[in-house]
Design a protein around this motif. Structure first.
Motif, PDB file in Angstrom:
ATOM      1  N   GLN A 113     -32.646 -17.864 -31.389  1.00  8.55           N
ATOM      2  CA  GLN A 113     -32.259 -19.269 -31.443  1.00  8.55           C
ATOM      3  C   GLN A 113     -30.825 -19.444 -30.975  1.00  8.55           C
ATOM      4  OE1 GLN A 113     -31.683 -20.990 -35.246  1.00  8.55           O
ATOM      5  NE2 GLN A 113     -31.497 -23.053 -34.401  1.00  8.55           N
ATOM      6  N   TRP A 114     -29.976 -18.454 -31.343  1.00  8.28           N
ATOM      7  CA  TRP A 114     -28.566 -18.573 -30.981  1.00  8.28           C
ATOM      8  C   TRP A 114     -28.373 -18.543 -29.486  1.00  8.28           C
ATOM      9  CZ3 TRP A 114     -25.671 -20.576 -34.411  1.00  8.28           C
ATOM     10  CH2 TRP A 114     -25.961 -20.389 -35.768  1.00  8.28           C
ATOM     11  N   ARG A 115     -29.161 -17.678 -28.800  1.00 14.22           N
ATOM     12  CA  ARG A 115     -29.013 -17.618 -27.346  1.00 14.22           C
ATOM     13  C   ARG A 115     -29.494 -18.906 -26.705  1.00 14.22           C
ATOM     14  NH1 ARG A 115     -30.333 -12.109 -24.416  1.00 14.22           N
ATOM     15  NH2 ARG A 115     -30.049 -13.594 -22.727  1.00 14.22           N
ATOM     16  N   THR A 116     -30.565 -19.472 -27.239  1.00 15.82           N
ATOM     17  CA  THR A 116     -31.062 -20.739 -26.722  1.00 15.82           C
ATOM     18  C   THR A 116     -29.994 -21.817 -26.864  1.00 15.82           C
ATOM     19  OG1 THR A 116     -33.119 -20.043 -27.713  1.00 15.82           O
ATOM     20  CG2 THR A 116     -33.060 -22.253 -26.757  1.00 15.82           C
ATOM     21  N   VAL A 117     -29.410 -21.856 -28.065  1.00 17.43           N
ATOM     22  CA  VAL A 117     -28.385 -22.866 -28.339  1.00 17.43           C
ATOM     23  C   VAL A 117     -27.189 -22.655 -27.425  1.00 17.43           C
ATOM     24  CG1 VAL A 117     -26.708 -23.621 -30.042  1.00 17.43           C
ATOM     25  CG2 VAL A 117     -29.090 -23.293 -30.696  1.00 17.43           C
ATOM     26  N   ALA A 118     -26.746 -21.388 -27.301  1.00 17.06           N
ATOM     27  CA  ALA A 118     -25.599 -21.093 -26.440  1.00 17.06           C
ATOM     28  C   ALA A 118     -25.901 -21.515 -25.012  1.00 17.06           C
ATOM     29  CB  ALA A 118     -25.271 -19.604 -26.505  1.00 17.06           C
ATOM     30  N   GLY A 119     -27.133 -21.229 -24.557  1.00 17.49           N
ATOM     31  CA  GLY A 119     -27.528 -21.614 -23.215  1.00 17.49           C
ATOM     32  C   GLY A 119     -27.420 -23.111 -23.010  1.00 17.49           C
ATOM     33  N   ARG A 120     -27.933 -23.874 -23.982  1.00 15.97           N
ATOM     34  CA  ARG A 120     -27.885 -25.334 -23.864  1.00 15.97           C
ATOM     35  C   ARG A 120     -26.456 -25.837 -23.889  1.00 15.97           C
ATOM     36  NH1 ARG A 120     -31.295 -26.435 -28.369  1.00 15.97           N
ATOM     37  NH2 ARG A 120     -33.380 -25.730 -27.894  1.00 15.97           N
ATOM     38  N   PHE A 121     -25.641 -25.210 -24.772  1.00 12.27           N
ATOM     39  CA  PHE A 121     -24.248 -25.655 -24.867  1.00 12.27           C
ATOM     40  C   PHE A 121     -23.519 -25.436 -23.540  1.00 12.27           C
ATOM     41  CE2 PHE A 121     -19.732 -24.940 -25.702  1.00 12.27           C
ATOM     42  CZ  PHE A 121     -19.421 -26.111 -26.354  1.00 12.27           C
ATOM     43  N   PHE A 122     -23.741 -24.255 -22.940  1.00 11.34           N
ATOM     44  CA  PHE A 122     -22.989 -23.940 -21.726  1.00 11.34           C
ATOM     45  C   PHE A 122     -23.480 -24.717 -20.510  1.00 11.34           C
ATOM     46  CE2 PHE A 122     -21.614 -20.275 -24.279  1.00 11.34           C
ATOM     47  CZ  PHE A 122     -20.262 -20.499 -24.161  1.00 11.34           C
ATOM     48  N   HIS A 137     -23.820 -27.863 -20.761  1.00  7.27           N
ATOM     49  CA  HIS A 137     -23.224 -29.171 -21.024  1.00  7.27           C
ATOM     50  C   HIS A 137     -21.803 -29.118 -20.465  1.00  7.27           C
ATOM     51  CE1 HIS A 137     -22.094 -32.771 -23.089  1.00  7.27           C
ATOM     52  NE2 HIS A 137     -23.185 -32.817 -23.813  1.00  7.27           N
ATOM     53  N   ARG A 138     -21.615 -29.621 -19.246  1.00  4.28           N
ATOM     54  CA  ARG A 138     -20.349 -29.404 -18.544  1.00  4.28           C
ATOM     55  C   ARG A 138     -19.122 -29.957 -19.269  1.00  4.28           C
ATOM     56  NH1 ARG A 138     -21.431 -31.969 -13.091  1.00  4.28           N
ATOM     57  NH2 ARG A 138     -23.147 -32.823 -14.311  1.00  4.28           N
ATOM     58  N   LEU A 160     -13.972 -27.367 -24.351  1.00  3.57           N
ATOM     59  CA  LEU A 160     -13.707 -26.135 -25.099  1.00  3.57           C
ATOM     60  C   LEU A 160     -12.662 -25.295 -24.376  1.00  3.57           C
ATOM     61  CD1 LEU A 160     -14.483 -24.352 -27.511  1.00  3.57           C
ATOM     62  CD2 LEU A 160     -16.189 -23.264 -26.052  1.00  3.57           C
ATOM     63  N   LEU A 161     -12.827 -25.162 -23.053  1.00  2.00           N
ATOM     64  CA  LEU A 161     -11.871 -24.379 -22.272  1.00  2.00           C
ATOM     65  C   LEU A 161     -10.483 -25.021 -22.331  1.00  2.00           C
ATOM     66  CD1 LEU A 161     -13.963 -23.373 -19.128  1.00  2.00           C
ATOM     67  CD2 LEU A 161     -13.258 -21.947 -21.070  1.00  2.00           C
ATOM     68  N   ALA A 162     -10.455 -26.356 -22.231  1.00  2.00           N
ATOM     69  CA  ALA A 162      -9.173 -27.055 -22.270  1.00  2.00           C
ATOM     70  C   ALA A 162      -8.472 -26.823 -23.606  1.00  2.00           C
ATOM     71  CB  ALA A 162      -9.377 -28.544 -22.029  1.00  2.00           C
ATOM     72  N   ALA A 163      -9.250 -26.903 -24.703  1.00  2.00           N
ATOM     73  CA  ALA A 163      -8.660 -26.706 -26.028  1.00  2.00           C
ATOM     74  C   ALA A 163      -8.136 -25.278 -26.168  1.00  2.00           C
ATOM     75  CB  ALA A 163      -9.692 -27.007 -27.117  1.00  2.00           C
ATOM     76  N   LEU A 164      -8.926 -24.301 -25.703  1.00  2.00           N
ATOM     77  CA  LEU A 164      -8.490 -22.902 -25.798  1.00  2.00           C
ATOM     78  C   LEU A 164      -7.258 -22.657 -24.935  1.00  2.00           C
ATOM     79  CD1 LEU A 164     -11.903 -20.988 -25.783  1.00  2.00           C
ATOM     80  CD2 LEU A 164     -10.348 -21.386 -27.713  1.00  2.00           C
ATOM     81  N   ALA A 165      -7.284 -23.233 -23.709  1.00  2.00           N
ATOM     82  CA  ALA A 165      -6.143 -23.066 -22.812  1.00  2.00           C
ATOM     83  C   ALA A 165      -4.908 -23.714 -23.439  1.00  2.00           C
ATOM     84  CB  ALA A 165      -6.443 -23.689 -21.459  1.00  2.00           C
ATOM     85  N   GLY A 166      -5.084 -24.906 -24.026  1.00  2.00           N
ATOM     86  CA  GLY A 166      -3.972 -25.592 -24.680  1.00  2.00           C
ATOM     87  C   GLY A 166      -3.390 -24.752 -25.803  1.00  2.00           C
ATOM     88  N   CYS A 183     -10.972 -33.422 -27.010  1.00  2.00           N
ATOM     89  CA  CYS A 183     -11.605 -32.134 -26.724  1.00  2.00           C
ATOM     90  C   CYS A 183     -12.493 -31.708 -27.882  1.00  2.00           C
ATOM     91  CB  CYS A 183     -10.535 -31.062 -26.481  1.00  2.00           C
ATOM     92  SG  CYS A 183      -9.780 -31.181 -24.867  1.00  2.00           S
ATOM     93  N   VAL A 184     -11.958 -31.811 -29.098  1.00  2.00           N
ATOM     94  CA  VAL A 184     -12.737 -31.398 -30.271  1.00  2.00           C
ATOM     95  C   VAL A 184     -14.016 -32.230 -30.366  1.00  2.00           C
ATOM     96  CG1 VAL A 184     -12.743 -31.261 -32.786  1.00  2.00           C
ATOM     97  CG2 VAL A 184     -10.715 -30.587 -31.520  1.00  2.00           C
ATOM     98  N   ASN A 185     -13.900 -33.545 -30.150  1.00  2.00           N
ATOM     99  CA  ASN A 185     -15.085 -34.407 -30.231  1.00  2.00           C
ATOM    100  C   ASN A 185     -16.113 -34.070 -29.154  1.00  2.00           C
ATOM    101  OD1 ASN A 185     -14.170 -35.744 -32.445  1.00  2.00           O
ATOM    102  ND2 ASN A 185     -13.422 -37.528 -31.343  1.00  2.00           N
ATOM    103  N   PHE A 186     -15.636 -33.762 -27.941  1.00  2.00           N
ATOM    104  CA  PHE A 186     -16.566 -33.404 -26.872  1.00  2.00           C
ATOM    105  C   PHE A 186     -17.290 -32.113 -27.212  1.00  2.00           C
ATOM    106  CE2 PHE A 186     -14.320 -36.199 -23.704  1.00  2.00           C
ATOM    107  CZ  PHE A 186     -15.438 -36.949 -23.406  1.00  2.00           C
ATOM    108  N   VAL A 187     -16.563 -31.135 -27.737  1.00  2.00           N
ATOM    109  CA  VAL A 187     -17.190 -29.880 -28.137  1.00  2.00           C
ATOM    110  C   VAL A 187     -18.238 -30.155 -29.221  1.00  2.00           C
ATOM    111  CG1 VAL A 187     -16.818 -27.638 -29.232  1.00  2.00           C
ATOM    112  CG2 VAL A 187     -15.209 -28.459 -27.511  1.00  2.00           C
ATOM    113  N   GLY A 188     -17.877 -30.988 -30.188  1.00  2.00           N
ATOM    114  CA  GLY A 188     -18.807 -31.329 -31.270  1.00  2.00           C
ATOM    115  C   GLY A 188     -20.072 -31.978 -30.726  1.00  2.00           C
ATOM    116  N   ASP A 189     -19.886 -32.889 -29.763  1.00  2.00           N
ATOM    117  CA  ASP A 189     -21.028 -33.567 -29.162  1.00  2.00           C
ATOM    118  C   ASP A 189     -21.930 -32.577 -28.433  1.00  2.00           C
ATOM    119  OD1 ASP A 189     -21.509 -36.322 -29.476  1.00  2.00           O
ATOM    120  OD2 ASP A 189     -21.668 -36.471 -27.281  1.00  2.00           O
TER     121      ASP A 189
END
Lengths: 327, 299
Positions: free
Chosen positions: B18-27, B29-30, B36-42, B279-285
């Protein structure tokens, strides 16, 4: 409905007592005479004066007894008086509450009405330009801190005034100082002052409410009974307004009640940004001055309003949903 | 011919968890991935700011009230603080505080919600009262009072503010977890675990909680955003994190009177703050869509 309303009203009574306890205890251990104490104790014979001061404020009594006294006075309509300016807490609250109430009522009514409208249109025209634009703005304002949005609107208001050459937007205070006008003039002046602070709260509330309404509406529109209504030939607009909207209002009603506490916080911040002499300023000053009676009275007044609003949402919920009041 | 498969085509079936499926769907989502990348880079940038620009957030330069330049990217304030260094420090503080808050609130909300749903009865009613109380509590005024009460015992330190906010933000998650546990507890696998003699603790932590993780993760992200907004609002009012420590809320407060003349003092720290929350809200969405594709673009 009467039995349901009575039941809800009765439940509020213990909650109300709990609120008095919390309001009292949160601030009860603050020393209201901290400054005088330091000064007096450095003087010869200051210890007796401190003892006398403590006795006059009842500080020498145990906490439980002080709570009892406070509650007893409260029942007689006496909330004590400010240690800063000696004015009665009831008077201070009486001056501040109407100011803040104007802001809260205006912001709530407008944001709920527009939020429901925007949410319904977004749901009915899913993925339309309107839906996408409103989604964009909802996302933007949902991420905005109240204090930042308020300060931005204030700055834009000032810049607009400068550009226009005369004052269009009022950016300071809840009404003009030393205002000498008749009834209508006073309210016109207040309306001018309320635009930007109310807009601050409305934009943020609207973002959440419209998303919530859209989601609830989409759920209902996909349900079987709505499909049945459409299938038997009920006109589309009638299905939306009569069949779907009534049920889709339920989540928004409870959401509005639940976020009232958050709205209070937002109001405190907005009043600080726009220099209003309302509840926000009163609370902030009472905390900074260690003015215990005012802080306690303020917390109690806000607690009562939160309980009242939640009671009201329960009643509206009962009106909209028969299952709740008969359950 | 010696065919080990007896003529049946050999297909390697790899089960997708299930986790891989979820990760696949998340990634896929452009927006969410970009956020997420912006928040980590920040976040990484908050550590690189000093070596890159040469300014420490505490340092006072001789450049007073200067606009943004290649020397001071976000300009300087009246006493010569480099505003970029200050904003980056504020960003770091906000991220740290919100992580602590989200951890505390998520653990409390998940465990208490699961305990409510599993034990029902009096336990449920007791915790439920607390949840109802916390849900309608006007958080900001209460935190303001607590801040004044705890100043003497380090109440304005980063960690203290974070812990206090965390203790107040678990109620929404507890309510959701409770609801989900109510339905999961009736499933056969829970009945089987109970029949095999699994203890309450084991059932709660090994069987119930893993099955509500999707809601937990989505709510944790929401809590991060709320925590950032609450922490900065407190600091804005002067009740949260105190100088010399930096909060974006305090920076906005200091800059707002200068919004017209020295816009960089007000608009730039504010822009950093909003970008973080967005950024946090977009990641949450993105996470919500990944866990539950049916709900896609609902909220």
């Amino acid at each position: 409905m009467l039995a349901y309303a009575t039941r809800k009203l009765l439940i509020s009574i213990p909650v109300l007592f709990f609120a008095t306890l919390v309001a009292f205890l949160l601030v009860a251990t603050v020393d209201p005479i901290a400054e005088q104490r330091v000064f007096l104790l450095s003087q010869p014979g200051g210890a007796e004066q401190v003892a006398r001061l403590e006795a006059s404020l009842g500080l020498d009594k145990p906490l439980v007894e002080r709570y009892g006294t406070w509650l007893g006075d409260l029942a007689r309509g006496d909330m004590g008086s400010s240690t800063e300016n000696g004015r009665a807490v009831t008077t201070l609250l009486g001056e501040a509450i109407p100011v803040t109430l104007r802001l809260v009522v205006a912001a709530t009514v407008i944001s709920v009405v527009f939020g429901v409208a925007v949410g319904v249109v977004s749901a009915v025209r899913k993925y339309s330009v309107f839906d996408n634009v409103s989604t964009f703005f909802a996302f933007l304002f949902f991420a905005m801190p109240v204090f930042w949005l308020g300060a931005v609107l204030k700055d834009l208001g000032i810049r607009f005034n400068d550009w226009w050459g005369r004052r269009i937007f009022f950016t300071i205070g809840e009404q003009s100082p030393r205002l000498d006008a008749d009834f209508w003039g006073t309210w016109a002046d207040r309306a001018g002052h309320i635009i930007l602070p109310a807009l601050t709260l409305i934009l943020i509330q609207l973002a959440a409410t419209s998303r919530f309404q859209r989601s609830a509406m989409l759920d209902v529109l996909e349900s079987d009974y709505v499909r049945t209504a459409r299938a038997k030939g009920v006109p589309r607009h009638r299905v939306v307004t009569r069949h779907a909207l009534r049920n889709a209002l339920l989540p928004v009603v409870s959401y509005t009640g639940l976020t009232f506490g958050t709205l209070i916080g937002g109001t405190v911040v907005t009043e600080v940004v726009f220099n209003w002499q309302g509840m926000g300023r009163l609370f902030l000053d009472s905390l900074l001055d260690g003015d215990v009676a005012v802080s306690q009275g303020w917390l109690l007044a806000v607690g009562v309003s939160v309980i009242a609003v939640n009671l009201l949402t329960d009643l509206v919920y009962g009106l909209l949903d028969p299952r709740v009041r008969h359950g | 011919m010696d065919d080990p498969n007896n003529g049946v085509l050999a297909v390697d079936v790899v089960a997708r968890s299930q986790w891989r499926t979820v990760a696949g769907r998340f990634f896929s989502h452009r927006f969410a991935v970009a956020a997420l990348l912006a928040a980590l880079a920040g976040y990484a940038f908050t550590f690189l700011a000093e070596p890159l620009t040469g300014w420490n957030y505490k340092e006072l330069s001789s450049d007073l009230s200067q606009g943004p330049s290649s020397r001071h990217w976000f300009g300087t304030d009246t006493i010569g603080h480099d505003m970029f260094a200050q904003s980056m420090r504020g960003l770091q503080v906000s991220i740290h505080v919100s992580m602590v808050v989200a951890t505390i609130a998520t653990v409390l909300g998940t465990v208490l919600g699961a305990v409510q749903g599993w034990f029902r009865g009096r336990v449920d009613a007791g915790v439920g009262l607390l949840v109802d109380f916390l849900l309608i509590l006007p958080l900001l005024p209460v935190l303001m009072v607590l801040a004044t009460r705890t100043r003497a015992i380090g109440g304005s330190s980063l960690m203290f503010v974070a812990v206090v906010i965390g203790l107040f933000l678990w109620a929404p998650l507890a309510r959701v977890v409770r609801g989900e546990v109510f339905s999961i507890r009736e499933k056969e696998f829970i009945e089987a675990a109970a029949a095999l003699g699994a203890s309450n603790t084991r059932i709660i932590f090994r069987h119930l909680i893993p099955n509500v993780m999707s809601s937990v993760i989505v709510y944790a992200t929401l809590t991060v955003a709320t925590a950032i907004l609450v922490e900065t609002a407190l600091a804005f009012l002067g009740f949260g994190i105190q100088p010399p420590e930096v909060s974006l809320g305090a920076l906005v407060d200091e800059g707002r009177d200068a919004a017209r003349t020295r816009w960089w003092l007000f608009y730039l720290p504010g822009a950093v703050l909003i970008s973080l929350v967005l950024c946090v809200n977009f990641v949450g969405d993105g996470l919500r869509d990944a866990f539950d594709p049916r709900q896609r673009r609902r909220r």
